[in-house]
Design a protein around this motif. Structure first.
Motif, mmCIF file in Angstrom:
data_model
loop_
_atom_site.group_PDB
_atom_site.id
_atom_site.type_symbol
_atom_site.label_atom_id
_atom_site.label_comp_id
_atom_site.label_asym_id
_atom_site.label_seq_id
_atom_site.Cartn_x
_atom_site.Cartn_y
_atom_site.Cartn_z
ATOM 1 N N TYR A 1 -18.768 2.934 -1.547
ATOM 2 C CA TYR A 1 -20.425 3.263 -0.956
ATOM 3 C C TYR A 1 -20.943 3.235 -2.711
ATOM 4 O O TYR A 1 -22.297 2.545 -2.353
ATOM 5 N N ASN A 2 -20.694 3.155 -3.931
ATOM 6 C CA ASN A 2 -21.061 3.174 -4.471
ATOM 7 C C ASN A 2 -20.973 2.047 -5.865
ATOM 8 O O ASN A 2 -21.868 1.979 -7.070
ATOM 9 N N LEU A 3 -19.885 1.503 -5.568
ATOM 10 C CA LEU A 3 -19.087 0.438 -6.294
ATOM 11 C C LEU A 3 -18.631 1.219 -7.921
ATOM 12 O O LEU A 3 -18.223 -0.186 -8.899
ATOM 13 N N THR A 4 -18.736 2.626 -8.009
ATOM 14 C CA THR A 4 -18.106 3.045 -9.070
ATOM 15 C C THR A 4 -16.465 3.052 -9.583
ATOM 16 O O THR A 4 -16.003 3.306 -8.207
ATOM 17 N N LYS A 5 -15.908 2.435 -10.593
ATOM 18 C CA LYS A 5 -15.231 2.354 -10.570
ATOM 19 C C LYS A 5 -14.058 3.139 -10.918
ATOM 20 O O LYS A 5 -14.493 4.092 -11.615
ATOM 21 N N LEU A 6 -13.254 3.469 -10.111
ATOM 22 C CA LEU A 6 -12.017 4.828 -10.009
ATOM 23 C C LEU A 6 -11.298 4.650 -10.459
ATOM 24 O O LEU A 6 -10.803 6.008 -11.466
ATOM 25 N N LYS A 7 -10.148 3.625 -11.092
ATOM 26 C CA LYS A 7 -9.217 3.668 -11.828
ATOM 27 C C LYS A 7 -8.629 1.622 -11.690
ATOM 28 O O LYS A 7 -9.180 0.997 -11.123
ATOM 29 N N SER A 8 -7.908 1.494 -12.540
ATOM 30 C CA SER A 8 -7.252 0.441 -12.687
ATOM 31 C C SER A 8 -5.797 0.565 -12.337
ATOM 32 O O SER A 8 -5.386 1.261 -12.533
ATOM 33 N N PHE A 9 -5.329 -0.732 -11.773
ATOM 34 C CA PHE A 9 -4.221 -1.078 -12.006
ATOM 35 C C PHE A 9 -3.552 -2.488 -12.357
ATOM 36 O O PHE A 9 -3.934 -3.592 -12.725
ATOM 37 N N THR A 10 -2.160 -1.981 -12.518
ATOM 38 C CA THR A 10 -1.204 -3.683 -12.527
ATOM 39 C C THR A 10 -0.768 -3.842 -11.359
ATOM 40 O O THR A 10 -0.071 -2.870 -10.762
ATOM 41 N N HIS A 11 -0.169 -5.046 -10.992
ATOM 42 C CA HIS A 11 0.292 -5.258 -9.716
ATOM 43 C C HIS A 11 1.451 -6.959 -9.746
ATOM 44 O O HIS A 11 1.450 -6.782 -11.203
ATOM 45 N N GLY A 12 1.738 -6.448 -8.749
ATOM 46 C CA GLY A 12 3.188 -7.513 -8.154
ATOM 47 C C GLY A 12 3.451 -8.900 -8.255
ATOM 48 O O GLY A 12 4.159 -9.342 -7.881
ATOM 49 N N MET A 13 2.492 -9.380 -8.490
ATOM 50 C CA MET A 13 2.082 -10.937 -8.911
ATOM 51 C C MET A 13 2.235 -11.449 -10.060
ATOM 52 O O MET A 13 1.677 -10.610 -11.325
ATOM 53 N N LYS A 14 2.267 -13.194 -9.896
ATOM 54 C CA LYS A 14 2.268 -13.632 -11.053
ATOM 55 C C LYS A 14 0.730 -13.626 -11.586
ATOM 56 O O LYS A 14 0.525 -14.319 -13.007
ATOM 57 N N ASP A 15 0.154 -13.586 -10.921
ATOM 58 C CA ASP A 15 -1.887 -13.296 -10.892
ATOM 59 C C ASP A 15 -2.393 -13.244 -9.590
ATOM 60 O O ASP A 15 -1.759 -12.975 -8.512
ATOM 61 N N GLY A 16 -3.670 -12.587 -10.235
ATOM 62 C CA GLY A 16 -4.515 -12.115 -9.067
ATOM 63 C C GLY A 16 -5.529 -13.434 -8.844
ATOM 64 O O GLY A 16 -6.074 -13.677 -9.416
ATOM 65 N N TRP A 17 -5.453 -13.173 -7.706
ATOM 66 C CA TRP A 17 -6.445 -14.684 -6.383
ATOM 67 C C TRP A 17 -6.640 -13.389 -5.442
ATOM 68 O O TRP A 17 -8.107 -13.715 -5.385
ATOM 69 N N THR B 1 1.387 1.225 -5.045
ATOM 70 C CA THR B 1 1.750 1.219 -6.633
ATOM 71 C C THR B 1 1.537 -0.882 -6.279
ATOM 72 O O THR B 1 1.749 -1.163 -7.927
ATOM 73 N N MET B 2 0.637 -1.191 -6.503
ATOM 74 C CA MET B 2 0.548 -2.490 -6.213
ATOM 75 C C MET B 2 1.883 -3.844 -6.696
ATOM 76 O O MET B 2 1.270 -4.440 -6.663
ATOM 77 N N LYS B 3 2.032 -2.670 -6.570
ATOM 78 C CA LYS B 3 4.005 -3.642 -6.765
ATOM 79 C C LYS B 3 4.188 -4.522 -5.166
ATOM 80 O O LYS B 3 3.537 -3.786 -3.562
ATOM 81 N N ALA B 4 5.183 -5.263 -5.096
ATOM 82 C CA ALA B 4 4.525 -6.513 -3.646
ATOM 83 C C ALA B 4 6.406 -5.896 -2.961
ATOM 84 O O ALA B 4 7.274 -5.306 -3.655
ATOM 85 N N MET B 5 6.428 -5.706 -1.928
ATOM 86 C CA MET B 5 7.531 -4.622 -0.563
ATOM 87 C C MET B 5 8.111 -6.440 -0.203
ATOM 88 O O MET B 5 9.162 -6.453 0.037
ATOM 89 N N LYS B 6 7.094 -6.764 -0.338
ATOM 90 C CA LYS B 6 7.853 -8.446 0.847
ATOM 91 C C LYS B 6 7.164 -9.487 -0.590
ATOM 92 O O LYS B 6 5.886 -9.316 -0.303
ATOM 93 N N GLU B 7 7.717 -10.990 0.047
ATOM 94 C CA GLU B 7 7.249 -12.147 -0.571
ATOM 95 C C GLU B 7 7.627 -13.713 0.133
ATOM 96 O O GLU B 7 8.928 -14.055 0.808
ATOM 97 N N HIS B 8 6.351 -13.255 0.698
ATOM 98 C CA HIS B 8 6.546 -14.838 1.991
ATOM 99 C C HIS B 8 6.397 -16.274 1.390
ATOM 100 O O HIS B 8 5.112 -16.057 0.703
ATOM 101 N N VAL B 9 6.926 -17.358 1.125
ATOM 102 C CA VAL B 9 6.703 -18.671 1.276
ATOM 103 C C VAL B 9 6.051 -19.497 2.050
ATOM 104 O O VAL B 9 6.767 -19.397 3.133
ATOM 105 N N VAL B 10 4.749 -19.258 1.999
ATOM 106 C CA VAL B 10 4.340 -20.082 2.731
ATOM 107 C C VAL B 10 5.076 -22.064 3.793
ATOM 108 O O VAL B 10 4.156 -22.401 2.287
ATOM 109 N N LYS B 11 4.587 -22.060 4.284
ATOM 110 C CA LYS B 11 5.043 -23.489 4.742
ATOM 111 C C LYS B 11 4.134 -23.925 5.842
ATOM 112 O O LYS B 11 4.541 -23.532 6.761
#
Ligand code: DDQ
Ligand code: CA
Length: 272
Positions: free
Chosen positions: A128-144, A169-179
């Motif tokens: 609602y106010n776009l106030t930053k609440l927290k930061s995180f790291t994630h389970g991807m090679k980059d953030g797109w 946790t922002m960690k990967a539970m599954k990873e599918h190769v898109v084909k």
């Protein structure tokens, strides 16, 4: 009688085998048909809205009430913003620190999740106010790209992988190769979850892939080269198509691009 019994058994075994083989073939051809028949769509523009030509759009979603939520990139120009659909005017703007290049954005509950390019860092904001609440790291090679089905997050990192992320946790539970027909589809960028599918802008192309989140297969392609072409021929200095937003209530589909002066509401037209 012995002979006939033996023949009978042989015939029954053979016909059972035949039934199994035939039904397996039917089933496999049905399955491969399903892949081959990925539908191709062109588009029709139903509405055009103004869009900030300085916004290097990297994440886009519909925020309800004729608003859009948007993440922009480029160091020193990165932001998260709430925008009025009709006028394109910025209603709330939060600029990011120089070191961050804003990327995918999605809304889960009252929290906006954003990832950034080349830093394994993302941010959570109050919707609602776009106030930053927290930061995180994630389970991807980059953030797109980021999107959500309302339960988990989907993420892309510019490869052919579509990640299922745990929002806690922002960690990967599954990873599918898109084909598509067995070929990997690379450069998955901005994402949107629409009717049980994940739609992805393919970076540096005028195509959107419609992906099954169940197995990563491409079940359709949306081809929209005319939007960028029209803007270029009008002399606008623009970058690629990027940004898909879906208004679930009114079934409106929006697309824009990096530095595009317009945002389009489009409808799909099946080809063939
Ligand atoms: N990504 O959105 C595909 C993840 C990154 C795009 C990076 C584009 C860089 C443009 C740099 C321009 C510098 C003036
Ligand atoms: Ca989106």
């Amino acid at each position: 009688p012995f002979r006939t019994r033996k023949t009978l058994i042989l015939v029954s075994v053979l016909s059972a085998v035949a039934v199994i083989v035939l039904s397996w073939n039917t089933w496999s051809s049905f399955r491969s048909d399903a892949v081959v028949s990925a539908q191709i769509y062109s588009i029709e523009v139903v509405n055009e809205f103004p869009h900030d030509p300085a916004a290097f759009t990297q994440g886009l979603l519909y925020g309800g009430n004729d608003t859009l939520l948007e993440s922009t990139g480029l160091n020193g120009h990165s932001s998260v913003r709430e925008v009025d659909l009709q006028t394109g005017k910025i209603k709330i703007l939060k600029n990011m620190e120089y070191e961050y290049f804003g990327e995918g954005l999605t809304l889960l509950g009252k929290r906006l999740y954003q990832v950034t390019w080349l830093r394994n860092t993302g941010f959570i904001y109050d919707r609602y106010n776009l106030t930053k609440l927290k930061s995180f790291t994630h389970g991807m090679k980059d953030g797109w790209g980021l999107a959500t089905d309302g339960k988990i997050l989907f993420g892309s990192d510019g490869s052919s992988s579509l990640y299922h992320l745990n929002p806690r946790t922002m960690k990967a539970m599954k990873e599918h190769v898109v084909k598509y027909k067995g070929h990997e589809v690379h450069n998955l960028n901005e994402l949107e979850y629409i009717n049980n599918e994940v739609w992805a802008n393919i970076w540096q192309s005028d195509c959107i892939a419609r992906i099954s989140p169940v197995d990563g297969s491409v079940i359709g392609w949306v081809l929209l080269p005319e939007l960028r072409a029209e803007l270029l021929s009008a002399g606008h200095k623009i970058d690629v198509l990027n940004g898909i937003a879906w208004d679930e209530d009114k079934k409106r589909l929006f697309v824009t691009g990096k530095l595009w002066p317009k945002l389009y509401e489009i409808k799909l037209q099946p080809l063939r």
